[in-house]
Motif scaffolding. Sequence first.
Motif, PDB file in Angstrom:
ATOM      1  N   MET A   1       0.846  -1.190   0.000  1.00 43.06           N
ATOM      2  CA  MET A   1       0.000   0.000   0.000  1.00 43.06           C
ATOM      3  C   MET A   1       0.884   1.244   0.000  1.00 43.06           C
ATOM      4  N   THR A   2       0.552   2.213  -0.875  1.00 40.43           N
ATOM      5  CA  THR A   2       1.343   3.440  -0.952  1.00 40.43           C
ATOM      6  C   THR A   2       0.798   4.477   0.013  1.00 40.43           C
ATOM      7  N   HIS A   3       1.680   4.993   0.849  1.00 37.72           N
ATOM      8  CA  HIS A   3       1.289   6.101   1.716  1.00 37.72           C
ATOM      9  C   HIS A   3       1.777   7.379   1.067  1.00 37.72           C
ATOM     10  N   LYS A   4       0.821   8.204   0.671  1.00 34.21           N
ATOM     11  CA  LYS A   4       1.190   9.455   0.029  1.00 34.21           C
ATOM     12  C   LYS A   4       1.796  10.390   1.081  1.00 34.21           C
ATOM     13  N   LYS A   5       2.969  10.922   0.765  1.00 34.79           N
ATOM     14  CA  LYS A   5       3.662  11.787   1.710  1.00 34.79           C
ATOM     15  C   LYS A   5       3.291  13.245   1.489  1.00 34.79           C
ATOM     16  N   ALA A   6       3.492  14.046   2.531  1.00 33.61           N
ATOM     17  CA  ALA A   6       3.137  15.469   2.464  1.00 33.61           C
ATOM     18  C   ALA A   6       3.936  16.226   3.512  1.00 33.61           C
ATOM     19  N   CYS A  61       1.571  19.002  -6.678  1.00 31.30           N
ATOM     20  CA  CYS A  61       0.120  18.821  -6.853  1.00 31.30           C
ATOM     21  C   CYS A  61      -0.233  17.353  -7.114  1.00 31.30           C
ATOM     22  N   ASP A  62      -1.401  16.944  -6.641  1.00 29.31           N
ATOM     23  CA  ASP A  62      -1.845  15.562  -6.878  1.00 29.31           C
ATOM     24  C   ASP A  62      -2.085  15.307  -8.366  1.00 29.31           C
ATOM     25  N   VAL A  63      -2.637  16.318  -9.054  1.00 25.92           N
ATOM     26  CA  VAL A  63      -2.816  16.219 -10.513  1.00 25.92           C
ATOM     27  C   VAL A  63      -2.093  17.431 -11.114  1.00 25.92           C
ATOM     28  N   PRO A  64      -0.791  17.340 -11.315  1.00 24.81           N
ATOM     29  CA  PRO A  64      -0.001  18.535 -11.631  1.00 24.81           C
ATOM     30  C   PRO A  64      -0.193  19.014 -13.067  1.00 24.81           C
ATOM     31  N   THR A  65      -0.448  20.316 -13.203  1.00 20.76           N
ATOM     32  CA  THR A  65      -0.592  20.897 -14.538  1.00 20.76           C
ATOM     33  C   THR A  65       0.730  20.820 -15.297  1.00 20.76           C
ATOM     34  N   CYS A  66       1.831  21.009 -14.585  1.00 18.95           N
ATOM     35  CA  CYS A  66       3.141  20.961 -15.261  1.00 18.95           C
ATOM     36  C   CYS A  66       3.341  19.602 -15.938  1.00 18.95           C
ATOM     37  N   VAL A  67       2.941  18.539 -15.258  1.00 20.26           N
ATOM     38  CA  VAL A  67       3.079  17.195 -15.828  1.00 20.26           C
ATOM     39  C   VAL A  67       2.171  17.045 -17.049  1.00 20.26           C
ATOM     40  N   SER A  68       0.958  17.587 -16.928  1.00 19.03           N
ATOM     41  CA  SER A  68      -0.014  17.376 -18.006  1.00 19.03           C
ATOM     42  C   SER A  68       0.384  18.111 -19.290  1.00 19.03           C
ATOM     43  N   VAL A  69       1.108  19.235 -19.165  1.00 21.21           N
ATOM     44  CA  VAL A  69       1.457  19.983 -20.379  1.00 21.21           C
ATOM     45  C   VAL A  69       2.811  19.585 -20.959  1.00 21.21           C
ATOM     46  N   CYS A  70       3.616  18.853 -20.215  1.00 19.25           N
ATOM     47  CA  CYS A  70       4.954  18.499 -20.718  1.00 19.25           C
ATOM     48  C   CYS A  70       4.804  17.506 -21.875  1.00 19.25           C
ATOM     49  N   TYR A 166      -6.509  29.658  14.422  1.00 23.09           N
ATOM     50  CA  TYR A 166      -6.374  29.378  12.987  1.00 23.09           C
ATOM     51  C   TYR A 166      -7.653  29.728  12.229  1.00 23.09           C
ATOM     52  N   VAL A 167      -7.521  30.063  10.949  1.00 21.30           N
ATOM     53  CA  VAL A 167      -8.706  30.088  10.091  1.00 21.30           C
ATOM     54  C   VAL A 167      -9.083  28.631   9.809  1.00 21.30           C
ATOM     55  N   THR A 168     -10.378  28.373   9.617  1.00 27.61           N
ATOM     56  CA  THR A 168     -10.819  26.980   9.468  1.00 27.61           C
ATOM     57  C   THR A 168     -10.665  26.530   8.019  1.00 27.61           C
ATOM     58  N   ARG A 169      -9.430  26.438   7.625  1.00 30.57           N
ATOM     59  CA  ARG A 169      -9.160  26.022   6.240  1.00 30.57           C
ATOM     60  C   ARG A 169      -7.765  25.430   6.200  1.00 30.57           C
ATOM     61  N   ILE A 170      -7.605  24.322   5.512  1.00 32.76           N
ATOM     62  CA  ILE A 170      -6.275  23.737   5.296  1.00 32.76           C
ATOM     63  C   ILE A 170      -5.956  23.961   3.815  1.00 32.76           C
ATOM     64  N   TYR A 171      -5.096  24.911   3.549  1.00 32.62           N
ATOM     65  CA  TYR A 171      -4.787  25.199   2.138  1.00 32.62           C
ATOM     66  C   TYR A 171      -4.003  24.013   1.557  1.00 32.62           C
ATOM     67  N   GLY A 172      -4.442  23.545   0.416  1.00 35.05           N
ATOM     68  CA  GLY A 172      -3.783  22.396  -0.213  1.00 35.05           C
ATOM     69  C   GLY A 172      -4.563  21.107  -0.055  1.00 35.05           C
ATOM     70  N   GLU A 173      -5.517  21.111   0.910  1.00 37.44           N
ATOM     71  CA  GLU A 173      -6.308  19.882   1.099  1.00 37.44           C
ATOM     72  C   GLU A 173      -7.071  19.539  -0.182  1.00 37.44           C
ATOM     73  N   GLN A 174      -7.685  20.592  -0.774  1.00 35.72           N
ATOM     74  CA  GLN A 174      -8.471  20.352  -1.981  1.00 35.72           C
ATOM     75  C   GLN A 174      -8.100  21.295  -3.129  1.00 35.72           C
ATOM     76  N   GLY A 177      -7.297  20.347  -6.686  1.00 32.26           N
ATOM     77  CA  GLY A 177      -7.434  18.893  -6.602  1.00 32.26           C
ATOM     78  C   GLY A 177      -6.627  18.279  -5.482  1.00 32.26           C
ATOM     79  N   GLY A 178      -5.943  19.109  -4.692  1.00 27.35           N
ATOM     80  CA  GLY A 178      -5.128  18.605  -3.584  1.00 27.35           C
ATOM     81  C   GLY A 178      -3.646  18.705  -3.902  1.00 27.35           C
ATOM     82  N   THR A 179      -2.867  19.036  -2.883  1.00 28.22           N
ATOM     83  CA  THR A 179      -1.418  19.126  -3.080  1.00 28.22           C
ATOM     84  C   THR A 179      -0.702  18.407  -1.933  1.00 28.22           C
ATOM     85  N   SER A 180       0.589  18.198  -2.112  1.00 31.27           N
ATOM     86  CA  SER A 180       1.374  17.540  -1.063  1.00 31.27           C
ATOM     87  C   SER A 180       1.814  18.526   0.007  1.00 31.27           C
ATOM     88  N   MET A 181       1.685  19.819  -0.281  1.00 33.56           N
ATOM     89  CA  MET A 181       2.020  20.842   0.715  1.00 33.56           C
ATOM     90  C   MET A 181       0.710  21.342   1.315  1.00 33.56           C
TER      91      MET A 181
END
Length: 257
Positions: A1-6, A61-70, A166-174, A177-181
């Motif tokens: 099982m892959t554990h996605k790191k962040a 990014c989980d679905v990175p634009t840079c990857v998609s355009v390369c 804190y503000v009630t938001r985790i930037y990068g959660e969604q 599409g979600g990021t590792s940071m």
Amino acid sequence: MTHKKAMLIDISLCVGCNACQAGCKEENGLPPNEEKYLSLTAYTALSKYNDLYVRRMCQHCDVPTCVSVCPVGALTKSGVGPVSYDGEKCIGCRYCLQACPFHVPKYEWSSTKPSIRKCKFCPNRLAKGRPTACAEACPTGATKFGDRDELLIEAARRINAEPGKYVTRIYGEQDVGGTSMLYLSPVPFEELGFDSRLGKIPMPMLTMSALSKVPNVLSVGGVLLAGIWWITNRRTEVQAHESALKQGKTQPQEDDE
Ligand code: SF4
Ligand code: SF4
Ligand code: SF4
């Protein structure tokens, strides 16, 4: 099982000591001078907003634009998290610079064999089960490395434990599409230069959705990309053939079109 790191970056805990940049530079063999902005020699940098410090770097990014355009697959996303770059495949089109919603990749304009530079997410360390160099260097716990699922639980726990902090938001959660940071902040993210208009849908899907409404664009785009791939592949073949000729390993082709 892959554990996605962040990484969980708690802006309220950052004291601006710059140990994260210093640790990153040491890990990547970059010149140790302190830099305020992302550059060819700074894969992470601190921006200051009044009394708060914000780390900038590739969001992996989980679905990175840079990857998609390369067009040649020089950028790839690993299941564990890092978006990696292969300079041998890169043709220098710089589409990734244009596409990145966070303006992260930097280009070696002055080099005779230019590459893209950005945070690598320390893949060699991750492969050995070690934390990233920047997280290891952080003396306050402002940058924490771990499994993405567990860091999201930890972030929610901190927000619930100290709702006024804190503000009630985790930037990068969604975002995109979600990021590792993942970021926690004591003030609205817009006040810290974060773009909150990027939305939750991964950018490559928005692009494909928009393009699919324009007749023939997808097929034309496919042909264009295939053309770029053919030119790149052909250039590599010709280089290999010429190299073999020089070494006397093959015969000249009569009709090389
Ligand atoms: S932040 Fe930019 S460079 Fe990094 S993975 Fe996302 S799109 Fe690619
Ligand atoms: S994850 Fe690695 S490459 Fe990226 S900023 Fe941290 S130390 Fe640098
Ligand atoms: S090392 Fe930690 S506390 Fe220091 S600047 Fe980096 S993130 Fe902030």
